[in-house]
Design a protein around this motif. Structure first.
Motif, mmCIF file in Angstrom:
data_model
loop_
_atom_site.group_PDB
_atom_site.id
_atom_site.type_symbol
_atom_site.label_atom_id
_atom_site.label_comp_id
_atom_site.label_asym_id
_atom_site.label_seq_id
_atom_site.Cartn_x
_atom_site.Cartn_y
_atom_site.Cartn_z
ATOM 1 N N ASP A 120 66.895 31.277 21.953
ATOM 2 C CA ASP A 120 66.024 32.392 21.400
ATOM 3 C C ASP A 120 64.536 31.655 21.495
ATOM 4 O O ASP A 120 63.575 32.342 21.694
ATOM 5 C CB ASP A 120 66.342 32.436 19.751
ATOM 6 N N MET A 121 64.290 30.278 21.338
ATOM 7 C CA MET A 121 63.091 29.754 21.303
ATOM 8 C C MET A 121 62.718 29.764 22.803
ATOM 9 O O MET A 121 61.153 29.850 22.898
ATOM 10 C CB MET A 121 63.306 28.158 20.802
ATOM 11 N N VAL A 122 63.443 29.589 23.587
ATOM 12 C CA VAL A 122 62.902 29.580 25.262
ATOM 13 C C VAL A 122 62.675 30.974 25.484
ATOM 14 O O VAL A 122 61.522 31.466 26.148
ATOM 15 C CB VAL A 122 63.916 28.884 26.086
ATOM 16 N N THR A 123 63.224 31.844 25.058
ATOM 17 C CA THR A 123 63.003 33.153 25.293
ATOM 18 C C THR A 123 61.610 33.778 24.882
ATOM 19 O O THR A 123 60.959 34.457 25.468
ATOM 20 C CB THR A 123 64.244 34.240 24.861
ATOM 21 N N ALA A 124 61.417 33.325 23.626
ATOM 22 C CA ALA A 124 60.264 33.671 23.000
ATOM 23 C C ALA A 124 58.958 33.083 23.824
ATOM 24 O O ALA A 124 57.783 33.550 23.669
ATOM 25 C CB ALA A 124 60.310 33.063 21.384
ATOM 26 N N ASP A 134 65.688 32.308 33.728
ATOM 27 C CA ASP A 134 65.425 31.004 33.795
ATOM 28 C C ASP A 134 65.760 30.373 32.366
ATOM 29 O O ASP A 134 65.990 29.169 32.358
ATOM 30 C CB ASP A 134 63.776 30.568 33.794
ATOM 31 N N VAL A 135 66.334 31.191 31.318
ATOM 32 C CA VAL A 135 66.464 30.809 30.155
ATOM 33 C C VAL A 135 67.527 29.620 30.138
ATOM 34 O O VAL A 135 67.165 28.628 29.508
ATOM 35 C CB VAL A 135 66.759 31.849 29.244
ATOM 36 N N PRO A 136 68.665 29.870 30.497
ATOM 37 C CA PRO A 136 69.775 28.858 30.489
ATOM 38 C C PRO A 136 69.373 27.416 31.034
ATOM 39 O O PRO A 136 69.685 26.468 30.445
ATOM 40 C CB PRO A 136 70.976 29.342 31.171
ATOM 41 N N ALA A 137 68.587 27.591 32.320
ATOM 42 C CA ALA A 137 68.132 26.419 32.899
ATOM 43 C C ALA A 137 67.163 25.754 32.124
ATOM 44 O O ALA A 137 67.131 24.226 31.989
ATOM 45 C CB ALA A 137 67.980 26.894 34.391
ATOM 46 N N LEU A 138 66.381 26.456 31.544
ATOM 47 C CA LEU A 138 65.375 25.766 30.735
ATOM 48 C C LEU A 138 65.761 25.067 29.416
ATOM 49 O O LEU A 138 65.355 24.002 29.052
ATOM 50 C CB LEU A 138 64.045 26.597 30.379
#
Length: 169
Positions: free
Chosen positions: A47-51, A11-15
């Protein structure tokens, strides 16, 4: 119909795209949550969203990501952040539903007694939206992270965050 699930690494790219579209640049002006007059540049990066993956709720409608929020369990309360709704769909109750899901999870699954968040104090329209949903202003201010471009480039020098609190249950 809006459905909810926990975010996953796919979901990271979409978020990142959703959060950026909801708050920054010209696309954010399609909705009412824009911060484009206060900040430019990024609102979130991969990086922020992945975390935040382990604490992020995704809202889907018709097979696509239409909203999200981060919900963190803290000592005695839950922290609500990274809240975004597709600007083209704002005003269709998706944001209210995402907030209600976060409140339900914090209260019913975690036993949290309150939900806290921080909002840029200059965002009076957004603060008023939260107040209509039961949040109270605390007057507790914290500084904006000037100089940390991960959060954007400020267009004014008086930005600060105010903590809002809502009692749950």
């Amino acid at each position: 119909m809006v459905t909810f699930r926990d975010a996953n690494p796919d979901d990271v790219p979409a978020l990142v795209s959703l959060v950026q579209a909801a708050y920054r640049g010209d696309s954010s002006r399609e909705g009412w949550t824009t911060e484009a007059d206060l900040l430019e540049g990024q609102r979130a990066d991969p990086d922020m969203v992945t975390a935040a993956i382990g604490t992020t709720i995704v809202a889907e409608q018709d097979g696509g990501v239409v909203g999200c929020c981060q919900l963190e369990r803290r000592d005695g309360y839950a922290y609500f952040g990274m809240f975004a709704v597709d600007p083209k769909l704002q005003g269709n109750s998706i944001g209210r539903k995402v907030l209600e899901e976060a409140e339900r999870k914090a209260r019913d699954e975690w036993g949290a007694g309150e939900l806290r968040m921080t909002v840029i104090v200059q965002r009076e329209d957004l603060i008023a939206w939260y107040e209509r949903r039961g949040f109270k202003r605390t007057g507790e201010l914290s500084p904006f992270p000037y100089g940390d471009e991960r959060f954007g480039k400020p267009l004014r020098d008086d930005l600060a965050f105010e903590t809002l609190i809502k009692q749950l249950g």
